[in-house]
Design an enzyme around this catalytic site. Structure first.
Site, short mmCIF file in Angstrom:
data_model
loop_
_atom_site.label_atom_id
_atom_site.label_comp_id
_atom_site.label_asym_id
_atom_site.label_seq_id
_atom_site.Cartn_x
_atom_site.Cartn_y
_atom_site.Cartn_z
CB SER A 4 -0.91 0.02 1.23
OG SER A 4 -1.60 1.26 1.34
CE1 TYR B 201 -3.82 -2.22 4.63
CE2 TYR B 201 -3.34 0.05 3.97
CZ TYR B 201 -3.78 -1.23 3.66
OH TYR B 201 -4.18 -1.51 2.38
CE LYS C 191 -1.71 -4.30 2.70
NZ LYS C 191 -1.98 -5.62 2.05
#
Length: 305
Positions: free
Chosen positions: A152, A165, A169
């Site tokens: 991401s 997150y 990632k």
């Protein structure tokens, strides 16, 4: 002959969003598909519902394709190992894994519960490990296989409120790079995609003002899961056998290749460094090459093509 004729592909998170688009397109291009989806909400709750995965498998079969479903979690290695065995036993093999399965538990880091950190890393980073580890021996034995993992721009560039997150990632990026290096001699490939697409995860981001609302609407209309799926399934094809270890981004109709970390500035002092000389010389000399703290929206300030 269809691009993926004779291939069997496992697609995680295949009940919605990018995973759904990948599963449908892979089947359209001739692949047998194992559709996996936990059936949970964005935060990983309400787990274990078979209906999303089975609904997509049914849709593929209704179109004349071959598909089966699985509703286990990618966060559990034993479950992923069983998925791989299911694909081999029921569909006759396994040639590629596409792994967009994910959850979000956003929040500023200084307020983030430990459980939210653990949950996101378990699904995204441990999940990527699980799908790779469960399939890699099979791929190496037959000297062919493709892993399509997902990163991401939240990790590659940064976004506020997504420390868990982003960390997961970026871990996936490092994992994929090593998988590609170690698998090269056995023709086992691994690549990552940073997707821009309107999914349940994007729809969950709070809209706080009119400008944000307009930007979200442009994302909904201009960046669709189907556009990401085009690249993801292509990376599973034999025709892409020379593509491995890369970081791609899909944003609307754009496919972008991301750089990977390499030195951008170097300073040396033959007599060695001290804290004082680092402050006086090294850091000022490097400061012009520092990366700023702006979020990913500043790198992509234009409407999707």
């Amino acid at each position: 002959m269809a691009l993926l004729e004779g291939k069997t592909i496992l697609v995680t998170g295949g009940g919605n969003g990018i995973g759904k688009a990948c599963a449908l397109l892979a089947a359209e291009l001739g692949a047998k598909v194992l559709v996996n989806d936990l059936g949970g909400g964005l935060a990983g709750d309400d787990t274990g519902a078979a209906s999303p995965a089975e609904a997509i498998a049914n849709e593929i079969r209704a179109r004349g394709g071959e598909a089966i479903s699985n509703s286990e979690s990618v966060a559990e290695f034993s479950s992923v190992k069983a998925m791989v065995e299911q694909a081999i036993d029921e569909l006759g093999g396994l040639d590629a894994v596409i792994n967009p399965a994910g959850i979000l538990r956003d929040g500023m880091f200084h307020k983030m519960p430990v459980e939210d950190w653990d949950s996101v890393l378990n699904v995204h980073l441990k999940g990527a490990f699980n799908v790779a580890r469960a399939s890699v021996d099979h791929f190496r034995a037959k000297e062919s296989g493709s892993l399509v993992l997902f990163t991401s721009t939240s990790g590659l560039i940064g976004n506020l409120g997504q420390a868990n997150y982003a960390a997961a990632k970026m871990g996936v990026v490092g994992l994929s790079r090593i998988l590609a290096m170690e698998g090269a001699r056995q023709n086992v490939r691994s690549n990552v995609i940073a997707p821009f697409a309107w999914t349940r995860m994007i729809a969950s981001i709070p809209v706080k003002d009119e400008a944000s609302a307009q930007r979200v609407e442009r994302m909904r209309l201009g960046m669709r899961p189907e556009q990401v799926a085009q690249l993801a399934v292509t990376l599973c094809a034999d025709a892409a056998k020379d593509v491995s270890g890369q970081i791609f981004c899909v944003r609307g109709n754009e496919i972008q290749l991301f750089s990977q970390p390499r030195p951008v500035k170097s300073v040396a002092r033959m007599e060695g460094w001290t804290p004082e000389t680092i402050l006086d010389q090294a850091l000022p000399a490097m400061s012009g090459s520092f990366t700023d703290l702006a979020p990913s929206a500043t790198v992509f300030p234009y409407d999707p093509v």
